[in-house]
Scaffold this motif. Sequence first.
Motif, short mmCIF file in Angstrom:
data_model
loop_
_atom_site.label_atom_id
_atom_site.label_comp_id
_atom_site.label_asym_id
_atom_site.label_seq_id
_atom_site.Cartn_x
_atom_site.Cartn_y
_atom_site.Cartn_z
N UNK A 16 52.64 39.87 17.29
CA UNK A 16 51.28 40.20 17.75
C UNK A 16 50.84 39.27 18.86
N UNK A 17 51.14 37.99 18.70
CA UNK A 17 50.77 36.99 19.71
C UNK A 17 51.43 37.33 21.05
N UNK A 18 52.72 37.65 21.02
CA UNK A 18 53.43 38.00 22.25
C UNK A 18 52.86 39.27 22.88
N UNK A 19 52.60 40.26 22.04
CA UNK A 19 52.06 41.54 22.54
C UNK A 19 50.67 41.33 23.14
N UNK A 20 49.83 40.57 22.45
CA UNK A 20 48.49 40.31 22.95
C UNK A 20 48.55 39.58 24.29
N UNK A 21 49.44 38.62 24.39
CA UNK A 21 49.59 37.87 25.64
C UNK A 21 49.99 38.79 26.79
N UNK A 22 50.95 39.66 26.54
CA UNK A 22 51.43 40.58 27.58
C UNK A 22 50.33 41.54 28.03
N UNK A 23 49.63 42.14 27.07
CA UNK A 23 48.58 43.12 27.41
C UNK A 23 47.42 42.41 28.09
N UNK A 24 47.09 41.22 27.63
CA UNK A 24 46.02 40.45 28.26
C UNK A 24 46.35 40.11 29.71
N UNK A 25 47.59 39.71 29.96
CA UNK A 25 48.00 39.40 31.33
C UNK A 25 47.89 40.64 32.21
N UNK A 26 48.31 41.77 31.69
CA UNK A 26 48.22 43.02 32.45
C UNK A 26 46.75 43.33 32.75
N UNK A 27 45.89 43.17 31.75
CA UNK A 27 44.46 43.42 31.96
C UNK A 27 43.90 42.52 33.05
N UNK A 28 44.20 41.24 32.98
CA UNK A 28 43.64 40.28 33.95
C UNK A 28 44.11 40.61 35.36
N UNK A 29 45.38 40.93 35.53
CA UNK A 29 45.89 41.31 36.85
C UNK A 29 45.20 42.57 37.37
N UNK A 30 45.05 43.56 36.48
CA UNK A 30 44.39 44.81 36.88
C UNK A 30 42.92 44.57 37.19
N UNK A 31 42.27 43.75 36.40
CA UNK A 31 40.85 43.44 36.59
C UNK A 31 40.62 42.87 38.00
N UNK A 32 41.41 41.88 38.38
CA UNK A 32 41.20 41.26 39.70
C UNK A 32 41.58 42.20 40.84
N UNK A 33 42.59 43.01 40.64
CA UNK A 33 42.94 44.00 41.67
C UNK A 33 41.83 45.02 41.82
N UNK A 34 41.27 45.46 40.71
CA UNK A 34 40.18 46.43 40.76
C UNK A 34 38.93 45.83 41.38
N UNK A 35 38.64 44.58 41.04
CA UNK A 35 37.48 43.92 41.65
C UNK A 35 37.62 43.85 43.17
N UNK A 36 38.82 43.55 43.63
CA UNK A 36 39.06 43.48 45.06
C UNK A 36 38.90 44.87 45.69
N UNK A 37 39.44 45.88 45.03
CA UNK A 37 39.31 47.26 45.52
C UNK A 37 37.84 47.66 45.59
N UNK A 38 37.08 47.41 44.54
CA UNK A 38 35.67 47.77 44.52
C UNK A 38 34.87 46.99 45.56
N UNK A 39 35.18 45.73 45.73
CA UNK A 39 34.47 44.92 46.72
C UNK A 39 34.71 45.42 48.13
N UNK A 40 35.90 45.93 48.36
CA UNK A 40 36.25 46.44 49.68
C UNK A 40 35.65 47.82 49.96
N UNK A 41 35.52 48.66 48.91
CA UNK A 41 35.16 50.05 49.14
C UNK A 41 33.84 50.49 48.54
N UNK A 42 33.21 49.64 47.79
CA UNK A 42 31.94 50.04 47.15
C UNK A 42 30.80 49.87 48.14
#
Length: 128
Positions: free
Chosen positions: A101-127
């Motif tokens: 569970x710890x490994x899975x949570x770490x992996x999914x959390x990392x994916x979320x954080x990467x996606x979050x910052x990419x999305x924030x950059x996309x929204x900041x550029x196009x919103x």
Amino acid sequence: MPNSIINHYHEELEDWHNTIEFYSGEIEGFEASLSDLIHSNTIPHLAENAEYFLNQFSGLRSEFGGIGMELAAQEARLEEKEKMEQDVKYASQVTQQQNTLRDRMKTVEQHFIELKYSCQQFLATHHR
């Protein structure tokens, strides 16, 4: 298995549960912003990119939901303290599940954080 380890596992599961709830709220916010962008903009390229992020967040929501169910199952296993103390094999399986569970949570959390910052950059550029 000593009570201190069982207590640590309980605390860890509670922390993960709270993290999932927090991230789920953030996902809802991103989905709302992306939907607004799609509806207010007629440029196809932007809609495609926004849809990409929406699909990624949807996948993460599903992954977090699956982890949430696994957390509940692990909590149930930890509640069997007598079995944990007397059955070495069972305690070992619980420890292995916690590590998984710890490994899975770490992996999914990392994916979320990467996606979050990419999305924030996309929204900041196009919103607007």
